[in-house]
Design a protein around this motif. Structure first.
Motif, short mmCIF file in Angstrom:
data_model
loop_
_atom_site.label_atom_id
_atom_site.label_comp_id
_atom_site.label_asym_id
_atom_site.label_seq_id
_atom_site.Cartn_x
_atom_site.Cartn_y
_atom_site.Cartn_z
N GLU A 119 0.81 -1.22 0.00
CA GLU A 119 0.00 0.00 0.00
C GLU A 119 0.85 1.27 0.00
OE1 GLU A 119 -4.07 -0.26 1.02
OE2 GLU A 119 -3.23 -1.36 -0.70
N LEU A 120 2.13 1.16 -0.30
CA LEU A 120 3.06 2.29 -0.17
C LEU A 120 2.71 3.45 -1.09
CD1 LEU A 120 5.64 3.17 1.31
CD2 LEU A 120 6.97 2.12 -0.53
N LEU A 121 2.09 3.18 -2.25
CA LEU A 121 1.75 4.26 -3.17
C LEU A 121 0.30 4.73 -2.99
CD1 LEU A 121 3.56 3.19 -6.47
CD2 LEU A 121 4.39 4.55 -4.54
N ILE A 122 -0.32 4.31 -1.89
CA ILE A 122 -1.63 4.83 -1.52
C ILE A 122 -1.45 6.06 -0.64
CG2 ILE A 122 -3.80 4.34 -0.35
CD1 ILE A 122 -3.37 2.81 -2.99
N ASP A 123 -0.72 5.91 0.43
CA ASP A 123 -0.42 7.00 1.36
C ASP A 123 0.69 6.49 2.27
OD1 ASP A 123 -0.52 9.27 3.07
OD2 ASP A 123 -2.66 9.50 2.70
N SER A 124 1.10 7.29 3.23
CA SER A 124 2.12 6.83 4.16
C SER A 124 1.55 5.73 5.04
CB SER A 124 2.62 7.98 5.04
OG SER A 124 3.55 7.51 5.99
N SER A 250 -7.38 -10.80 -19.85
CA SER A 250 -6.86 -10.09 -21.02
C SER A 250 -5.94 -8.94 -20.64
CB SER A 250 -8.03 -9.55 -21.86
OG SER A 250 -8.74 -8.56 -21.14
N LEU A 251 -5.80 -8.64 -19.35
CA LEU A 251 -4.97 -7.53 -18.92
C LEU A 251 -3.50 -7.91 -18.96
CD1 LEU A 251 -7.08 -6.25 -15.89
CD2 LEU A 251 -6.96 -5.25 -18.18
N GLU A 252 -2.71 -7.12 -19.67
CA GLU A 252 -1.28 -7.39 -19.79
C GLU A 252 -0.50 -6.45 -18.89
OE1 GLU A 252 0.43 -9.65 -21.49
OE2 GLU A 252 -1.36 -10.61 -22.32
N PRO A 253 0.39 -6.96 -18.06
CA PRO A 253 1.20 -6.08 -17.21
C PRO A 253 2.22 -5.29 -18.05
CG PRO A 253 1.92 -8.37 -17.00
CD PRO A 253 0.68 -8.38 -17.85
N PRO A 254 2.67 -4.17 -17.46
CA PRO A 254 2.40 -3.68 -16.11
C PRO A 254 1.06 -2.94 -16.03
CG PRO A 254 3.94 -2.21 -17.19
CD PRO A 254 3.73 -3.35 -18.14
N LEU A 255 0.43 -3.07 -14.85
CA LEU A 255 -0.85 -2.44 -14.60
C LEU A 255 -0.71 -1.46 -13.44
CD1 LEU A 255 -3.08 -5.65 -14.57
CD2 LEU A 255 -2.59 -4.18 -16.54
N VAL A 256 -1.24 -0.25 -13.62
CA VAL A 256 -1.32 0.74 -12.53
C VAL A 256 -2.80 0.94 -12.25
CG1 VAL A 256 -0.86 3.11 -11.82
CG2 VAL A 256 0.83 1.87 -13.19
N LEU A 257 -3.22 0.66 -11.01
CA LEU A 257 -4.63 0.74 -10.66
C LEU A 257 -4.87 1.90 -9.71
CD1 LEU A 257 -3.80 -2.61 -10.68
CD2 LEU A 257 -6.29 -2.65 -10.78
N ALA A 258 -5.59 2.91 -10.21
CA ALA A 258 -5.94 4.07 -9.39
C ALA A 258 -7.25 3.76 -8.67
CB ALA A 258 -6.06 5.31 -10.26
N VAL A 259 -7.14 3.06 -7.56
CA VAL A 259 -8.32 2.56 -6.84
C VAL A 259 -8.26 3.11 -5.42
CG1 VAL A 259 -9.57 0.52 -6.06
CG2 VAL A 259 -8.35 0.47 -8.25
N MET A 260 -9.23 3.93 -5.05
CA MET A 260 -9.19 4.65 -3.78
C MET A 260 -9.66 3.81 -2.59
SD MET A 260 -7.97 7.53 -4.78
CE MET A 260 -8.27 8.68 -3.43
N ALA A 261 -10.75 3.06 -2.74
CA ALA A 261 -11.38 2.37 -1.61
C ALA A 261 -10.65 1.07 -1.27
CB ALA A 261 -12.84 2.08 -1.93
N ASP A 282 3.96 -7.07 -11.39
CA ASP A 282 3.08 -6.95 -12.54
C ASP A 282 2.05 -5.84 -12.39
OD1 ASP A 282 4.26 -9.18 -13.83
OD2 ASP A 282 3.00 -10.54 -12.63
N PHE A 283 1.68 -5.53 -11.16
CA PHE A 283 0.69 -4.48 -10.95
C PHE A 283 0.92 -3.79 -9.62
CE2 PHE A 283 -1.26 -8.14 -8.88
CZ PHE A 283 -1.87 -7.60 -7.74
N VAL A 284 0.41 -2.56 -9.51
CA VAL A 284 0.55 -1.80 -8.28
C VAL A 284 -0.66 -0.87 -8.16
CG1 VAL A 284 1.83 0.14 -9.32
CG2 VAL A 284 2.16 -0.42 -6.90
N PHE A 285 -1.04 -0.59 -6.91
CA PHE A 285 -2.13 0.34 -6.65
C PHE A 285 -1.58 1.72 -6.30
CE2 PHE A 285 -4.02 -3.80 -5.61
CZ PHE A 285 -5.20 -3.73 -6.35
N VAL A 286 -2.28 2.75 -6.78
CA VAL A 286 -1.93 4.13 -6.45
C VAL A 286 -3.19 4.86 -6.02
CG1 VAL A 286 0.01 4.21 -8.08
CG2 VAL A 286 -2.28 4.95 -8.83
N ALA A 287 -2.99 5.97 -5.32
CA ALA A 287 -4.13 6.81 -4.93
C ALA A 287 -3.66 8.25 -4.85
CB ALA A 287 -4.70 6.37 -3.58
#
Length: 287
Positions: A119-124, A250-261, A282-287
């Protein structure tokens, strides 16, 4: 104990008192006044005394009397861990907004190294004021850097990159005071734009290093903000609120997911890992 101070006169005495009450007798408080104009410097001068660790604490917050002793004891029993935080509470209740309450619940749910790293790219994922860290790992990354954005999240990213291990005590041992003049609300280094710039740089040296282009997934304003921030590093943009059975394979990495909840992230995490993709590789979440 590092205690950065700037215009904290109304709350500084209670912060100092909480440190003076620590059951760990052998610790030293190093207070640094950063140009205060409200008398904070004078308060520190009057309170100069040998109150003697290498931990962090903010000048408007309070620590439980056993916090330092319990953190030190835990680190001595777990030599594999380098950085240790605690759960926290926000106070006073009438100054704590719904957004900060959600943040605190999220922060307090992340107790392990892996959960914080994901969760490092969500917030501290570890409140700066709760930190106790080994001096060797701080020296290894050059300590805190001033780069115009949040120094704590910048430090956590460099520590994770260098292999430092994180943990968090399940006990609530820190109180984070909420008020309108706190740095979190007024310092431009903590603005959404500066946080996104820091996270964008982390993506560039991590998942998207070497010029990799990503598929960006999300909805609404957060999707648009991240598309604008990452620009040419986005090869494909998809507006998806939840993982669909037919779409995930069908999703090919790399994936960046801007998912808040958080609950939405867990749905996506289960679906992507279930399809054989690896988080952070392959993927990471950001907010």
């Amino acid at each position: 104990m590092l205690l950065p101070v700037r215009d904290a006169a109304p709350w500084l005495p209670s912060a100092l008192a909480s440190l003076a009450r620590q059951t760990l007798a052998d610790h030293e408080v190093i207070a640094v006044d950063d140009g205060s104009r409200d008398g904070s410097g004078e308060i520190l001068e009057r309170r100069r005394q040998p109150v003697r660790g290498a931990v962090s604490h903010d000048a408007d917050d309070v620590s439980h009397g056993t916090r330092l002793g319990r953190q030190l004891e835990w680190l001595e029993a777990h030599p594999e861990v380098d950085v240790l935080g605690t759960r926290l509470r926000l106070f006073p209740a009438n100054a704590t907004g719904a957004g900060m309450k959600r943040w605190a619940a999220w922060h307090n749910s992340l107790l392990t190294h892996d959960s914080m790293r994901r969760e490092l790219l969500i917030d501290s994922p570890l409140a700066h004021g709760t930190m106790m860290a080994r001096r060797s790992v701080l020296e290894d990354v050059g300590g805190w850097h001033e780069r115009g954005w949040a120094e704590d999240l910048d430090l956590w990213m460099r520590l994770f990159t260098r292999g430092a291990r994180f943990a968090k005590l399940p006990d609530v041992l820190y109180g984070w005071r909420q008020h309108r003049t706190s740095a979190t609300r007024t310092d431009p280094r903590y603005s959404r734009e500066r946080f996104m710039s820091l996270k964008s740089e982390a993506l560039g040296s991590g998942l998207l290093r070497g010029g990799r282009k990503a598929t960006l997934i999300g909805v609404g304003a957060s999707l648009s903000r991240w598309h604008e921030m990452l620009g040419s590093r986005i090869e494909r943009r998809m507006e998806l609120r939840r993982p669909h059975t037919g779409a995930v394979p069908s999703l090919e990495p790399p994936l960046v997911l801007a998912v808040m909840a958080p609950v939405a992230r867990e749905r996506w995490r289960a679906a992507l890992c279930g399809s054989g993709l690896r988080e952070l590789s392959d993927f990471v979440f950001v907010a």
